[in-house]
Design an enzyme around this catalytic site. Structure first.
Site, PDB file in Angstrom:
ATOM      1  CB  SER A   1      -0.878   0.039   1.254  1.00  0.00           C
ATOM      2  OG  SER A   1      -1.567  -1.157   1.411  1.00  0.00           O
TER       3      SER A   1
HETATM    4  N1  SAH Z   1       0.623  -5.024   4.337  1.00  0.00           N
HETATM    5  C1  SAH Z   1       1.180  -5.570   3.155  1.00  0.00           C
HETATM    6  C2  SAH Z   1       0.230  -5.397   1.998  1.00  0.00           C
HETATM    7  C3  SAH Z   1       0.085  -6.633   1.204  1.00  0.00           C
HETATM    8  S1  SAH Z   1      -1.178  -6.629   0.001  1.00  0.00           S
HETATM    9  C4  SAH Z   1       2.565  -5.009   2.877  1.00  0.00           C
HETATM   10  O1  SAH Z   1       3.026  -4.159   3.643  1.00  0.00           O
HETATM   11  O2  SAH Z   1       3.192  -5.440   1.925  1.00  0.00           O
HETATM   12  C5  SAH Z   1      -2.397  -7.630   0.773  1.00  0.00           C
HETATM   13  C6  SAH Z   1      -2.038  -9.039   1.030  1.00  0.00           C
HETATM   14  O3  SAH Z   1      -3.178  -9.688   1.575  1.00  0.00           O
HETATM   15  C7  SAH Z   1      -1.627  -9.854  -0.194  1.00  0.00           C
HETATM   16  O4  SAH Z   1      -0.337 -10.326  -0.033  1.00  0.00           O
HETATM   17  C8  SAH Z   1      -2.650 -10.982  -0.221  1.00  0.00           C
HETATM   18  O5  SAH Z   1      -2.112 -12.234  -0.637  1.00  0.00           O
HETATM   19  C9  SAH Z   1      -3.088 -11.039   1.210  1.00  0.00           C
HETATM   20  N2  SAH Z   1      -4.371 -11.699   1.486  1.00  0.00           N
HETATM   21  C10 SAH Z   1      -5.523 -11.651   0.768  1.00  0.00           C
HETATM   22  N3  SAH Z   1      -6.465 -12.423   1.353  1.00  0.00           N
HETATM   23  C11 SAH Z   1      -5.874 -12.981   2.458  1.00  0.00           C
HETATM   24  C12 SAH Z   1      -6.306 -13.890   3.468  1.00  0.00           C
HETATM   25  N4  SAH Z   1      -7.534 -14.414   3.483  1.00  0.00           N
HETATM   26  N5  SAH Z   1      -5.432 -14.232   4.435  1.00  0.00           N
HETATM   27  C13 SAH Z   1      -4.172 -13.747   4.454  1.00  0.00           C
HETATM   28  N6  SAH Z   1      -3.705 -12.905   3.527  1.00  0.00           N
HETATM   29  C14 SAH Z   1      -4.542 -12.516   2.540  1.00  0.00           C
END
Ligand code: SAH
Length: 287
Positions: free
Chosen positions: A131
């Site tokens: 993000s």
């Molecule tokens: N906070 C992260 C943002 C990652 S983007 C950072 O700093 O990089 C959001 C993430 O949520 C993705 O990697 C995606 O695979 C994950 N995601 C989506 N659904 C999910 C679920 N049910 N459980 C765990 N992770 C999930």
């Protein structure tokens, strides 16, 4: 009944135990010419056929707006990012300090290092994104504004969507314990590698489906999700402590997503819908 989550890196010592892989550093010097919103940089090149001179001038977008010729390390660029966040309305000093500490450029691919401190989301692989700093700061500020939040650090926090591990590293400065779940094995492994050098004993990386939360760490003082679904999973609300706050993106109408804040009190749960956001989808299961 879904299979229980398998914590694969819960022992704090493990983070520091392995040899630290050498990561590319931040470029020592940014070749920007002026501190104005958009500077003109002289570049070498062939003469434009319609111009008399052989010198080209290229518009440089307002990236970091740093003074000319200053040797810059990433700390200075982060300080600039923090100034921008403050100018955009982020006022929580602890959030700003944490964002100023964590080296965001260590969480993105080498090719994207130069964009690490811009207010933009960046690809982290497997179709997911980190993000933009403003959104991370906004969500963390909202978390800390929960009625039950102490003036100091938050207690145990659950993060759904570890991604590259950046937000978990920022959270590590704001909470006593961070449980962060990722459903994609490739990103879970990447986050583990990214975070190894930081030796954060209070970050626990979990591989599993975050839709079911992580009951073993509950109750949580705060829950934060980096992926948005049609609704807030019941398990998250159950695992939130009374007095706790949850911040997550959620679809509100069709494909439109908004930031939602849930506050759990002894009287019940209140939901506040805030501004529109664009997060990757919350998906069930692991992959
Ligand atoms: N906070 C992260 C943002 C990652 S983007 C950072 O700093 O990089 C959001 C993430 O949520 C993705 O990697 C995606 O695979 C994950 N995601 C989506 N659904 C999910 C679920 N049910 N459980 C765990 N992770 C999930």
């Amino acid at each position: 009944m879904k299979p229980p989550l398998k914590p694969t890196l819960t022992a704090p010592g493990t983070l520091a135990a392995k040899a630290v892989a050498k990561r590319p550093g931040f470029p020592v010097r940014l070749e920007l010419d002026a501190g104005t919103p958009s500077a003109t940089k002289k570049i070498a090149g062939r003469a434009h056929p319609e111009r008399a001179t052989g010198t080209f001038y290229q518009k440089i977008p307002a990236r970091t707006a740093l003074p000319s010729g200053v040797g810059l390390d990433s700390r200075a660029v982060r300080a600039r990012m923090v100034q921008k966040l403050a100018a955009q309305g982020i006022s929580d000093a602890q959030v700003l300090a944490a964002m100023g500490h964590v080296e965001r450029h260590r969480f993105v691919d080498t090719a994207l290092v130069n964009q690490a401190y811009e207010d933009t989301s960046l690809p982290i692989g497997l179709g997911q994104t980190i993000s933009k700093p403003n959104v991370v700061a906004r969500m963390l500020e909202l978390l800390r504004q929960g009625a039950g939040s102490p003036a100091g650090k938050l207690g145990r926090v659950l993060e759904i969507g570890t991604g590259c591990g950046y937000q978990a590293a920022v959270l590590a400065e704001l909470a006593t314990e961070v449980y962060s779940i990722e459903r994609l094995r490739g990103l879970h492994d990447k986050a583990r590698e990214n975070l190894r050098a930081f030796r954060l004993a209070n970050v626990h990386l979990l591989f599993g489906d975050g839709m079911v939360g992580y009951a073993k760490g509950a109750p949580y003082a705060a829950i934060i999700a980096a992926a948005g679904g049609e609704s807030i999973p019941a398990a998250w609300v159950e695992q939130l402590a009374v007095g706790g706050r949850l911040v997550a993106p959620m679809h509100i109408a069709g494909s439109a997503q908004a930031l939602v804040v849930l506050d759990k009190t002894a009287q019940g749960v209140t939901q506040t819908v805030l501004e529109a956001v664009h997060f990757v989808p919350l998906k069930s299961g692991t992959s």
